[in-house]
Motif scaffolding. Structure first.
Motif, mmCIF file in Angstrom:
data_model
loop_
_atom_site.group_PDB
_atom_site.id
_atom_site.type_symbol
_atom_site.label_atom_id
_atom_site.label_comp_id
_atom_site.label_asym_id
_atom_site.label_seq_id
_atom_site.Cartn_x
_atom_site.Cartn_y
_atom_site.Cartn_z
ATOM 1 N N ALA A 156 0.849 -1.186 0.000
ATOM 2 C CA ALA A 156 0.000 0.000 0.000
ATOM 3 C C ALA A 156 0.886 1.237 0.000
ATOM 4 O O ALA A 156 1.877 1.298 0.732
ATOM 5 C CB ALA A 156 -0.917 0.016 1.220
ATOM 6 N N THR A 157 0.535 2.223 -0.836
ATOM 7 C CA THR A 157 1.308 3.457 -0.948
ATOM 8 C C THR A 157 0.375 4.650 -0.927
ATOM 9 O O THR A 157 -0.640 4.671 -1.632
ATOM 10 C CB THR A 157 2.132 3.480 -2.247
ATOM 11 O OG1 THR A 157 3.002 2.349 -2.274
ATOM 12 C CG2 THR A 157 2.972 4.746 -2.324
ATOM 13 N N ARG A 158 0.727 5.634 -0.119
ATOM 14 C CA ARG A 158 -0.003 6.902 -0.085
ATOM 15 C C ARG A 158 1.009 8.014 -0.309
ATOM 16 O O ARG A 158 1.812 8.327 0.571
ATOM 17 C CB ARG A 158 -0.711 7.103 1.248
ATOM 18 C CG ARG A 158 -1.462 8.430 1.363
ATOM 19 C CD ARG A 158 -2.113 8.546 2.729
ATOM 20 N NE ARG A 158 -2.859 9.787 2.871
ATOM 21 C CZ ARG A 158 -2.344 10.930 3.339
ATOM 22 N NH1 ARG A 158 -1.069 10.973 3.713
ATOM 23 N NH2 ARG A 158 -3.093 12.012 3.439
ATOM 24 N N ALA A 159 1.009 8.593 -1.507
ATOM 25 C CA ALA A 159 1.987 9.617 -1.874
ATOM 26 C C ALA A 159 1.299 10.957 -2.094
ATOM 27 O O ALA A 159 0.272 11.027 -2.773
ATOM 28 C CB ALA A 159 2.748 9.204 -3.137
ATOM 29 N N THR A 160 1.848 12.012 -1.494
ATOM 30 C CA THR A 160 1.394 13.376 -1.730
ATOM 31 C C THR A 160 2.552 14.156 -2.336
ATOM 32 O O THR A 160 3.575 13.579 -2.703
ATOM 33 C CB THR A 160 0.913 14.034 -0.425
ATOM 34 O OG1 THR A 160 2.030 14.215 0.452
ATOM 35 C CG2 THR A 160 -0.131 13.171 0.275
ATOM 36 N N LEU A 165 3.920 7.414 2.363
ATOM 37 C CA LEU A 165 3.794 6.349 3.345
ATOM 38 C C LEU A 165 3.591 5.038 2.607
ATOM 39 O O LEU A 165 2.707 4.930 1.758
ATOM 40 C CB LEU A 165 2.609 6.620 4.279
ATOM 41 C CG LEU A 165 2.292 5.534 5.323
ATOM 42 C CD1 LEU A 165 3.469 5.343 6.268
ATOM 43 C CD2 LEU A 165 1.023 5.893 6.088
ATOM 44 N N THR A 166 4.437 4.048 2.895
ATOM 45 C CA THR A 166 4.326 2.739 2.257
ATOM 46 C C THR A 166 4.222 1.663 3.332
ATOM 47 O O THR A 166 4.812 1.786 4.416
ATOM 48 C CB THR A 166 5.535 2.437 1.354
ATOM 49 O OG1 THR A 166 6.739 2.509 2.129
ATOM 50 C CG2 THR A 166 5.624 3.428 0.213
ATOM 51 N N ALA A 167 3.478 0.618 3.025
ATOM 52 C CA ALA A 167 3.345 -0.520 3.930
ATOM 53 C C ALA A 167 3.351 -1.798 3.100
ATOM 54 O O ALA A 167 2.920 -1.805 1.944
ATOM 55 C CB ALA A 167 2.056 -0.416 4.748
ATOM 56 N N TYR A 168 3.859 -2.887 3.687
ATOM 57 C CA TYR A 168 3.944 -4.137 2.933
ATOM 58 C C TYR A 168 3.728 -5.326 3.867
ATOM 59 O O TYR A 168 3.897 -5.235 5.092
ATOM 60 C CB TYR A 168 5.303 -4.268 2.238
ATOM 61 C CG TYR A 168 6.437 -4.614 3.183
ATOM 62 C CD1 TYR A 168 6.839 -5.937 3.372
ATOM 63 C CD2 TYR A 168 7.097 -3.621 3.904
ATOM 64 C CE1 TYR A 168 7.868 -6.258 4.243
ATOM 65 C CE2 TYR A 168 8.130 -3.927 4.771
ATOM 66 C CZ TYR A 168 8.511 -5.251 4.938
ATOM 67 O OH TYR A 168 9.528 -5.572 5.812
ATOM 68 N N LEU A 169 3.371 -6.461 3.270
ATOM 69 C CA LEU A 169 3.233 -7.720 3.986
ATOM 70 C C LEU A 169 3.472 -8.853 3.007
ATOM 71 O O LEU A 169 2.884 -8.885 1.926
ATOM 72 C CB LEU A 169 1.828 -7.848 4.599
ATOM 73 C CG LEU A 169 1.509 -9.192 5.268
ATOM 74 C CD1 LEU A 169 2.303 -9.345 6.554
ATOM 75 C CD2 LEU A 169 0.009 -9.311 5.559
#
Length: 352
Positions: A156-160, A165-169
């Motif tokens: 998941a990536t949230r870029a402005t 902010l990145t998250a992984y699993l």
């Protein structure tokens, strides 16, 4: 009845008055609503032909009485009615003097809806601007073989404009329910879960500060939990729509807890990179590398490598292959240094 006719006529006159007009170099005239322009192309939404993309060199005249926002060379947005006069774009606000902007500066133009979307992108809500990719692979065998394999991936990536902010699993589970060969015992043959998150905030145009947290559970390595907390700074070496490369360095604190009773607290440095590249229109490669030279035990080190290749089949569906490798130079007794995961399966994409 006369009142309805009058209202309809007034509405028709209003719509006509608000219609934008684009005159081409060959003399053709197009009417509709100007959506946006990046200075090279102009998008006009028409009733009959839908959205039309026009090249600015093919445009002779633009006239719009509706509110448009034009970005000046200073970076500010001016709203008002827009028309072209010679080599200039003239913006006339509802109050105040008109402003002339040279077309040679390739000004950005946005409609009211585009301006609202742009303003929202500058300060999105916590639940907005997320791009989520998940993958699932599953295999089951029954008969002479009795095995189960499950692989799950999540990114998941949230870029402005100024932070990301990145998250992984990544997770893999495999088990064998029968004795399939002498010396091979039934039971769990793989059970590894890896995940984490990283936050980046731009300090300058290219430089950024970051904080990160990574976690891992590995049953066959007797690892109950490895948590890595890190912080540092980095640099955007490449920052394009199709390619991005970030280099970063910092320090981290690692805590390890094993089922055998062993506990480790480790201070280490961090160096690594994050790379993304668009291969054609449908395929994307993502790669991250973290290297941890230990300060608590000089000469020892760890590294984490993740590579994924995703190809779109549809807008929301694709195929993804992932490599996830973890290496530790000083494993606990009865375990090996390297743990490698390869998984492949369907990829699901969501945007919010």
């Amino acid at each position: 009845m006369a009142q309805w006719i009058f209202a309809f006529a007034a509405l028709a006159l209003t719509c006509t008055a608000r219609a934008d007009t684009v005159t081409l170099a060959n003399g053709d005239r197009l009417t509709g609503m100007i959506v946006k322009s990046d200075g090279k192309e102009l998008i006009l939404k028409t009733d009959d032909a839908g959205s039309i993309t026009l090249q600015w060199p093919a445009i002779r005249q633009v006239t719009s009485t509706a509110l448009l926002y034009v970005v000046t060379p200073a970076g500010t947005a001016v709203g008002g009615a827009v028309t072209t006069e010679g080599a200039d774009l003239v913006v006339t606000p509802s109050s105040g003097a008109a402003e002339r902007i040279p077309l040679a500066n390739a000004p950005t133009i946005r409609s009211q809806s585009e301006e609202t979307a742009y303003e929202n992108s500058l300060h999105p809500g916590v639940l907005q601007s997320w791009q989520i990719n998940s993958s699932l692979g599953f295999a089951l065998a029954r008969g002479n073989s009795h095995t189960t394999n499950l692989a799950i991936g999540f990114n998941a990536t949230r870029a402005t404009l100024h932070d990301k902010l990145t998250a992984y699993l990544n997770s893999i589970y495999a088990s064998s329910g029968l004795v399939v060969a002498p010396g091979v015992a039934p039971g769990v043959t793989a059970n590894d879960v890896r995940g984490g998150a990283m936050y980046q905030h731009d300090i300058f145009a290219r430089a950024f500060a970051y904080g990160s947290a990574d976690f891992e559970y590995n049953e066959l390595q007797f690892l109950n939990l490895r948590s890595i907390w890190g912080a540092g700074a980095g640099y955007h070496v490449i920052k394009r729509m199709d390619t991005a490369l970030d280099l970063f360095a910092g320090a981290n604190y690692t805590r390890e807890s094993y089922a055998t009773g062993i506990r480790r607290n480790i201070a280490a440095l961090t160096v690594g990179d994050i790379f993304r590249h668009q291969l054609g229109k449908t395929t994307t490669i993502n790669q991250t590398l973290d290297i941890y030279p230990e300060l608590s035990h000089l000469g020892e080190y760890r590294f984490a490598l993740d590579i994924s290749l995703a190809t779109k089949i549809k807008t929301w569906l694709g195929w993804q292959s992932t490599i996830s490798d973890r290496y530790i130079s000083d494993p606990i007794p009865a375990t090996v240094s390297n743990d490698f995961i390869f998984s492949t399966g369907f990829n699901f994409t969501f945007n919010h």
